[in-house]
Design an enzyme around this catalytic site. Sequence first.
Site, PDB file in Angstrom:
ATOM      1  N   ASP A  21       3.945   1.499  11.237  1.00  0.00           N
ATOM      2  CA  ASP A  21       2.495   1.727  11.312  1.00  0.00           C
ATOM      3  C   ASP A  21       1.778   0.572  10.634  1.00  0.00           C
ATOM      4  OD1 ASP A  21       0.076   3.157  11.861  1.00  0.00           O
ATOM      5  OD2 ASP A  21      -0.011   3.723   9.762  1.00  0.00           O
ATOM      6  N   GLU A 161      -9.039   6.870   3.959  1.00  0.00           N
ATOM      7  CA  GLU A 161      -8.395   6.010   2.945  1.00  0.00           C
ATOM      8  C   GLU A 161      -9.070   6.197   1.580  1.00  0.00           C
ATOM      9  OE1 GLU A 161      -6.606   2.515   3.719  1.00  0.00           O
ATOM     10  OE2 GLU A 161      -5.636   3.583   5.341  1.00  0.00           O
TER      11      GLU A 161
HETATM   12  N1  DGL Z   1      -2.808   3.225  12.406  1.00  0.00           N
HETATM   13  C1  DGL Z   1      -4.059   2.993  13.105  1.00  0.00           C
HETATM   14  C2  DGL Z   1      -4.076   3.818  14.385  1.00  0.00           C
HETATM   15  O1  DGL Z   1      -3.387   4.820  14.514  1.00  0.00           O
HETATM   16  C3  DGL Z   1      -5.265   3.332  12.247  1.00  0.00           C
HETATM   17  C4  DGL Z   1      -5.470   2.378  11.080  1.00  0.00           C
HETATM   18  C5  DGL Z   1      -5.731   0.947  11.522  1.00  0.00           C
HETATM   19  O2  DGL Z   1      -6.789   0.670  12.128  1.00  0.00           O
HETATM   20  O3  DGL Z   1      -4.877   0.107  11.259  1.00  0.00           O
HETATM   21  O4  DGL Z   1      -4.783   3.477  15.295  1.00  0.00           O
END
Ligand code: DGL
Length: 284
Positions: A21, A161
């Site tokens: 992620d 966050e």
């Molecule tokens: N992990 C991103 C998503 O699921 C969200 C956070 C980001 O913008 O990096 O789209």
Amino acid sequence: MVHTNIVQPGKLRYPTIGVFDSGFGGLTVLKALLEQIPDIEYLYFGDTARLPYGSKSVETVARYAVEAARFLESRGAQMLVIACNTATALALDQIKSASKCPVIGVVEPGADAAASASHMKNVVVIGTEATVASHAYRKALESRGMKVTEKACPLLVPLVEEGWIEHSVTEQVARIYLDQAFQESARQSDVLLLGCTHYPLLKPVLRQVAAPHVAIIDSAESTARAVAASRPQEMLTNPLADPERRSAPRLKFFATDSIEKFRRLGARFLGHPIENIEHVDLKE
Ligand code: DGL
């Protein structure tokens, strides 16, 4: 509560899934994986130094995601789960071409779950700017016969966050976004698909804000089910042979920014304390 063991570097003995992620949000997907496949090892990579991906270009996201995928493979991952909606939406094909092992993203499983939940065949998807601009969810849902309204909700990631999970400001922001989205869908939608790793944490607020007939679906559980169904033969373990594994999955975390911050924020997403974090500096 999931109890975890420490993985000693270089001593991977169990079938291993790499979860990627842009940061902490993918821990919601890891949590679902741990519930459905507890008897293996997990390597989790959070690209916290380069977060957010949701406001970046396709080229940048693809480059970052491919680097992360290669890193996880080099550490022993035999299968990759792209937990980041933005990386899946923008770069799944590039990640697959760059990887030797099977790769699963969150968009197709999320679309499956939303399509089966929608009686009116009409879904509202919320996500980052980049995810919405890619129309990956639109394509996946339309190919399943759904009508789709997409809505970018860029303020929600920073609010999560910040830890403002049930804050009145977050509720107000969510209300504005959902009002706009459901107005566009002519209020025909009966499913709200959470197309971003951070949004599952906002389910209580979103539940308050969304109309009662709207089902709220996230892709974490359906992705974990898709992984369980498609993991290669060599990754299947016999839980009866080693019952301890079922309650003691092995976890190792990698973060590109502060370990301390990962520990603090990550626990919120995973739902229990996080140990065994290594700092990684990916050279470009
Ligand atoms: N992990 C991103 C998503 O699921 C969200 C956070 C980001 O913008 O990096 O789209």
